[in-house]
Design a protein around this motif. Sequence first.
Motif, PDB file in Angstrom:
ATOM      1  N   SER A 155      22.566-118.054 -58.295  1.00 57.74           N
ATOM      2  CA  SER A 155      21.800-119.197 -58.773  1.00 57.74           C
ATOM      3  C   SER A 155      20.956-118.786 -59.971  1.00 57.74           C
ATOM      4  O   SER A 155      20.548-117.633 -60.095  1.00 57.74           O
ATOM      5  CB  SER A 155      20.899-119.722 -57.647  1.00 57.74           C
ATOM      6  OG  SER A 155      20.007-120.702 -58.133  1.00 57.74           O
ATOM      7  N   SER A 214      15.319-128.837 -58.564  1.00 65.71           N
ATOM      8  CA  SER A 214      16.475-128.313 -59.292  1.00 65.71           C
ATOM      9  C   SER A 214      17.736-128.548 -58.473  1.00 65.71           C
ATOM     10  O   SER A 214      17.695-128.655 -57.244  1.00 65.71           O
ATOM     11  CB  SER A 214      16.313-126.817 -59.588  1.00 65.71           C
ATOM     12  OG  SER A 214      16.090-126.080 -58.403  1.00 65.71           O
ATOM     13  N   GLU A 252      22.115-127.428 -58.637  1.00 67.25           N
ATOM     14  CA  GLU A 252      23.202-126.694 -59.285  1.00 67.25           C
ATOM     15  C   GLU A 252      24.527-127.035 -58.611  1.00 67.25           C
ATOM     16  O   GLU A 252      24.589-127.167 -57.384  1.00 67.25           O
ATOM     17  CB  GLU A 252      22.970-125.183 -59.202  1.00 67.25           C
ATOM     18  CG  GLU A 252      21.769-124.692 -59.983  1.00 67.25           C
ATOM     19  CD  GLU A 252      21.479-123.226 -59.763  1.00 67.25           C
ATOM     20  OE1 GLU A 252      20.898-122.595 -60.653  1.00 67.25           O
ATOM     21  OE2 GLU A 252      21.841-122.712 -58.675  1.00 67.25           O
ATOM     22  N   TYR A 253      25.564-127.146 -59.426  1.00 65.49           N
ATOM     23  CA  TYR A 253      26.912-127.414 -58.943  1.00 65.49           C
ATOM     24  C   TYR A 253      27.837-126.329 -59.477  1.00 65.49           C
ATOM     25  O   TYR A 253      27.784-125.994 -60.664  1.00 65.49           O
ATOM     26  CB  TYR A 253      27.381-128.790 -59.412  1.00 65.49           C
ATOM     27  CG  TYR A 253      28.844-129.069 -59.126  1.00 65.49           C
ATOM     28  CD1 TYR A 253      29.298-129.238 -57.817  1.00 65.49           C
ATOM     29  CD2 TYR A 253      29.767-129.161 -60.161  1.00 65.49           C
ATOM     30  CE1 TYR A 253      30.632-129.495 -57.553  1.00 65.49           C
ATOM     31  CE2 TYR A 253      31.102-129.416 -59.906  1.00 65.49           C
ATOM     32  CZ  TYR A 253      31.535-129.583 -58.602  1.00 65.49           C
ATOM     33  OH  TYR A 253      32.856-129.823 -58.346  1.00 65.49           O
ATOM     34  N   LEU A 287      28.404-122.420 -63.227  1.00 69.83           N
ATOM     35  CA  LEU A 287      27.562-123.462 -62.658  1.00 69.83           C
ATOM     36  C   LEU A 287      26.959-124.309 -63.763  1.00 69.83           C
ATOM     37  O   LEU A 287      26.820-123.877 -64.901  1.00 69.83           O
ATOM     38  CB  LEU A 287      26.469-122.882 -61.753  1.00 69.83           C
ATOM     39  CG  LEU A 287      25.323-122.037 -62.327  1.00 69.83           C
ATOM     40  CD1 LEU A 287      24.264-122.870 -63.054  1.00 69.83           C
ATOM     41  CD2 LEU A 287      24.649-121.240 -61.215  1.00 69.83           C
ATOM     42  N   TRP A 288      26.629-125.530 -63.420  1.00 65.09           N
ATOM     43  CA  TRP A 288      25.825-126.381 -64.277  1.00 65.09           C
ATOM     44  C   TRP A 288      24.877-127.175 -63.386  1.00 65.09           C
ATOM     45  O   TRP A 288      25.135-127.372 -62.206  1.00 65.09           O
ATOM     46  CB  TRP A 288      26.670-127.285 -65.163  1.00 65.09           C
ATOM     47  CG  TRP A 288      27.667-128.158 -64.462  1.00 65.09           C
ATOM     48  CD1 TRP A 288      28.961-127.880 -64.186  1.00 65.09           C
ATOM     49  CD2 TRP A 288      27.442-129.488 -63.960  1.00 65.09           C
ATOM     50  NE1 TRP A 288      29.564-128.920 -63.538  1.00 65.09           N
ATOM     51  CE2 TRP A 288      28.661-129.934 -63.395  1.00 65.09           C
ATOM     52  CE3 TRP A 288      26.341-130.340 -63.947  1.00 65.09           C
ATOM     53  CZ2 TRP A 288      28.790-131.190 -62.817  1.00 65.09           C
ATOM     54  CZ3 TRP A 288      26.462-131.591 -63.363  1.00 65.09           C
ATOM     55  CH2 TRP A 288      27.684-132.002 -62.812  1.00 65.09           C
ATOM     56  N   GLY A 289      23.750-127.579 -63.976  1.00 64.95           N
ATOM     57  CA  GLY A 289      22.761-128.241 -63.140  1.00 64.95           C
ATOM     58  C   GLY A 289      21.615-128.826 -63.933  1.00 64.95           C
ATOM     59  O   GLY A 289      21.699-129.031 -65.152  1.00 64.95           O
ATOM     60  N   ASN A 319      17.085-128.932 -64.113  1.00 61.43           N
ATOM     61  CA  ASN A 319      15.820-128.306 -63.737  1.00 61.43           C
ATOM     62  C   ASN A 319      14.679-129.192 -64.228  1.00 61.43           C
ATOM     63  O   ASN A 319      14.535-129.414 -65.441  1.00 61.43           O
ATOM     64  CB  ASN A 319      15.718-126.913 -64.361  1.00 61.43           C
ATOM     65  CG  ASN A 319      14.487-126.160 -63.899  1.00 61.43           C
ATOM     66  OD1 ASN A 319      14.094-126.243 -62.733  1.00 61.43           O
ATOM     67  ND2 ASN A 319      13.878-125.408 -64.800  1.00 61.43           N
ATOM     68  N   VAL A 343      21.130-127.106 -67.263  1.00 62.62           N
ATOM     69  CA  VAL A 343      21.352-125.697 -67.002  1.00 62.62           C
ATOM     70  C   VAL A 343      22.854-125.405 -66.992  1.00 62.62           C
ATOM     71  O   VAL A 343      23.617-126.084 -66.286  1.00 62.62           O
ATOM     72  CB  VAL A 343      20.733-125.266 -65.654  1.00 62.62           C
ATOM     73  CG1 VAL A 343      20.964-123.785 -65.395  1.00 62.62           C
ATOM     74  CG2 VAL A 343      19.249-125.600 -65.630  1.00 62.62           C
TER      75      VAL A 343
END
Length: 216
Positions: free
Chosen positions: A32, A173, A175-176, A183-185, A187, A211
């Motif tokens: 993460s 936050s 994340e995927y 990962l992208w997400g 925040n 992110v």
Amino acid sequence: MTRFGALAAILLPALSAAADPPPASGPAGHWSLVAGETVSPDHDAIGLLVGWPGISFSYLHGTSDRTDLGIQLDLLYGHEQTTDWVFGAGVQVPLRLVVNRSDRVSILVHVDPGIRIYTQNSQTDFMTRFPVGGTLGFQATPLVRLGVSADLTMAVNWTHTQFFEVGPQFGFSAEYLPEKNVLWGLNLKFGPQFYTNTASTTDLAFTAQIVLGYRM
């Protein structure tokens, strides 16, 4: 049964158990950037955070099963913890530690000492920053991780008018992981920002970033 056969029956299961590697603590293969986990010691990770107050590029190195250390470069078009537009740049050294971990939940604490330089109206300001905080991370599904955070941002401005700024921030936050190493997400953080110089008023502090991460 001979003595040799009895001895082998006792020793072979014990030797087999000793040869098997211990189970990994925490979700297997998970990592993460902003949702409450570290990078495992056999991997490094790079991250790109885009939004307010700027664009950040980070590199993280796993130093143990529970800690990682990195460097982050920041190109800023907003004064951090404010809504003010200003050009700036900086660097910080994030240190992260997981203090508790289970299959689905982790508690991470961090400290991010660094420096900032802001330029506006032919005036340059130099600041040292030392934000601290913690994140409670949840493994919602094998591909989705969520986090709630509480931080205390602190900084000292050393040029022109010297002052100390401090502010609590609370955030969320997500994340995927479409692939195990990508990962992208998102925040998000919000809170008030206070200053020691009497001429300044309290600001609304917020961070909003997309992110993107890649584990090597």
